[in-house]
Design a protein around this motif. Structure first.
Motif, short mmCIF file in Angstrom:
data_model
loop_
_atom_site.label_atom_id
_atom_site.label_comp_id
_atom_site.label_asym_id
_atom_site.label_seq_id
_atom_site.Cartn_x
_atom_site.Cartn_y
_atom_site.Cartn_z
N PHE A 136 0.82 -1.20 0.00
CA PHE A 136 0.00 0.00 0.00
C PHE A 136 0.86 1.26 0.00
CE2 PHE A 136 -3.58 -2.70 1.76
CZ PHE A 136 -4.36 -2.59 0.63
N ARG A 175 0.55 4.05 -2.90
CA ARG A 175 0.33 5.45 -2.58
C ARG A 175 1.47 6.32 -3.14
NH1 ARG A 175 1.31 9.52 1.02
NH2 ARG A 175 -0.51 10.79 1.60
N ARG A 176 2.68 5.78 -3.14
CA ARG A 176 3.83 6.53 -3.65
C ARG A 176 3.65 6.91 -5.12
NH1 ARG A 176 8.05 5.35 -6.73
NH2 ARG A 176 7.61 3.11 -6.77
N LEU A 213 0.84 7.11 -6.84
CA LEU A 213 -0.37 7.87 -7.12
C LEU A 213 -0.09 9.37 -7.06
CD1 LEU A 213 -3.32 6.12 -5.22
CD2 LEU A 213 -3.19 6.56 -7.67
N LEU A 224 -7.30 4.76 -5.55
CA LEU A 224 -6.98 3.33 -5.51
C LEU A 224 -8.27 2.55 -5.42
CD1 LEU A 224 -5.24 0.76 -5.08
CD2 LEU A 224 -5.21 1.33 -2.63
N LEU A 268 -4.37 0.00 4.92
CA LEU A 268 -4.65 1.19 4.12
C LEU A 268 -4.43 2.46 4.95
CD1 LEU A 268 -7.93 0.42 2.12
CD2 LEU A 268 -5.77 1.16 1.13
N PHE A 326 -3.71 6.42 3.31
CA PHE A 326 -4.82 6.64 2.39
C PHE A 326 -5.98 7.33 3.10
CE2 PHE A 326 -2.64 3.51 -0.24
CZ PHE A 326 -2.86 4.02 -1.52
N TRP A 385 -8.41 7.18 -1.38
CA TRP A 385 -7.75 8.25 -2.11
C TRP A 385 -6.39 8.55 -1.50
CZ3 TRP A 385 -10.46 10.27 -6.28
CH2 TRP A 385 -11.82 9.93 -6.34
N LYS A 386 -5.48 9.05 -2.33
CA LYS A 386 -4.22 9.50 -1.77
C LYS A 386 -4.50 10.68 -0.85
CE LYS A 386 0.53 10.64 -2.89
NZ LYS A 386 1.61 10.51 -3.87
#
Length: 302
Positions: free
Chosen positions: A143, A147-148, A150, A156, A195, A200, A274-275
């Motif tokens: 995860f 996230r990195r 995005l 996601l 998450l 996130f 979402w980021k």
């Protein structure tokens, strides 16, 4: 992670490389879950320019994404090179007048592990991952990687399998020995926690059960083999099962027979988040903890 959950990535890769040719003939569950994920996308306001299909397989989901977001570029990523080649062949064989008039463009593809993405920071607007996360070993690491890559306010969206998946087959094998014969899967709440630890925002999780039916236990095993879903846990038995032991497994599986069919149950977990930056802000409780929304889904009529 315990040995029961830890997957042998080399075996996973080899299984999917070998199964690429037979995958589409047996991937009923994978297509159904992809369809249901696509339905969920219709209710989410997001217009991505670059989409990462993490665990693209033979390209069914990528094709859906191209149809849903015709202006976007879809990057297909998979651990198995043969799966991506099957996806490329699928596009080359597409029907229609455009194919006759124009040479179809080849898809963006990369062979890689979702736990170690060879992508730049903030490089994709959306990540889609259908029934891939169950093969990873370190949820926090994965995860964090997702996230990195995005972009800020990136989405996601994923599906995976929960611990009640294939409980009938697991129970049948348990009647023979204590070895791990069926892959183990992570609980939905543990995924939600991972998450949150990754940062996130607005994570939403829900789960539903999908049951496939078969005439016999061998049919279940044939389909699992055809899609490359072999037991890849570190604690699996290393030898071949003898005929006598297999007969015991078949007899044990028979206790689940209903209306003349043997069920193979799948606990399908869906999630999106979402980021956590920009306009997407994490929901917080009064004591400062991030809130994860777990949605209870009503059973589908189909």
């Amino acid at each position: 992670m315990s040995e029961a959950f830890y997957t042998d990535k080399a075996r996973v890769r080899a299984s999917f490389e070998k199964a690429a040719a037979s995958y589409d003939s047996a991937a009923v569950l994978q297509r159904e879950v992809s369809d249901r994920m696509a339905e969920r996308l219709e209710y989410i306001k997001h217009q991505p320019a670059v989409i990462l299909d993490a665990g693209a397989g033979t390209g069914y989901g990528a094709a859906q994404l191209r149809g849903q977001y015709p202006q976007a570029r879809v990057l297909e990523l998979d651990l198995a090179h043969a799966m991506l080649m099957a996806s490329r062949q699928r596009q080359r064989e597409g029907d229609g007048l455009l194919k006759k008039l124009f040479k179809p463009s080849l898809p963006w593809q990369v062979v890689a592990d979702v736990e170690r993405l060879p992508l730049a920071d903030d490089s994709v607007d959306m990540i889609w991952s259908n029934l891939t996360i169950q093969w990873i070993n370190e949820p926090d690491r994965m995860f964090a990687e997702l996230r990195r890559v995005l972009k800020p306010d990136g989405l996601l969206m994923f599906s995976t399998l929960g611990p009640d998946t294939l409980f009938e087959l697991r129970g049948a094998f348990a009647s023979v020995d204590a070895a791990t014969h069926v892959n183990q899967f992570i609980d939905m709440h543990d995924i939600g926690d991972a998450l949150m630890r990754a940062g996130f925002a607005e994570p939403v999780m829900d789960m539903e059960k999908i049951v496939l039916t078969y005439d016999d236990a061998r049919g279940v095993m044939r389909d699992l083999k055809a899609i490359g879903a072999h037991n890849a846990t570190a604690g699996r038995g290393r030898g071949l099962m003898g005929k006598q032991a297999w007969r015991k497994v078949e007899a044990a599986y028979e206790r689940y027979r209903h209306d003349g069919k043997l069920p193979a149950s799948y606990e399908v977990v869906y999630g999106h988040a979402w980021k956590g930056s920009g306009k997407k802000v994490a929901k917080m409780s009064d004591d400062g903890r991030q809130v994860i929304e777990f949605v209870k889904k009503a059973p589908r009529a189909d």
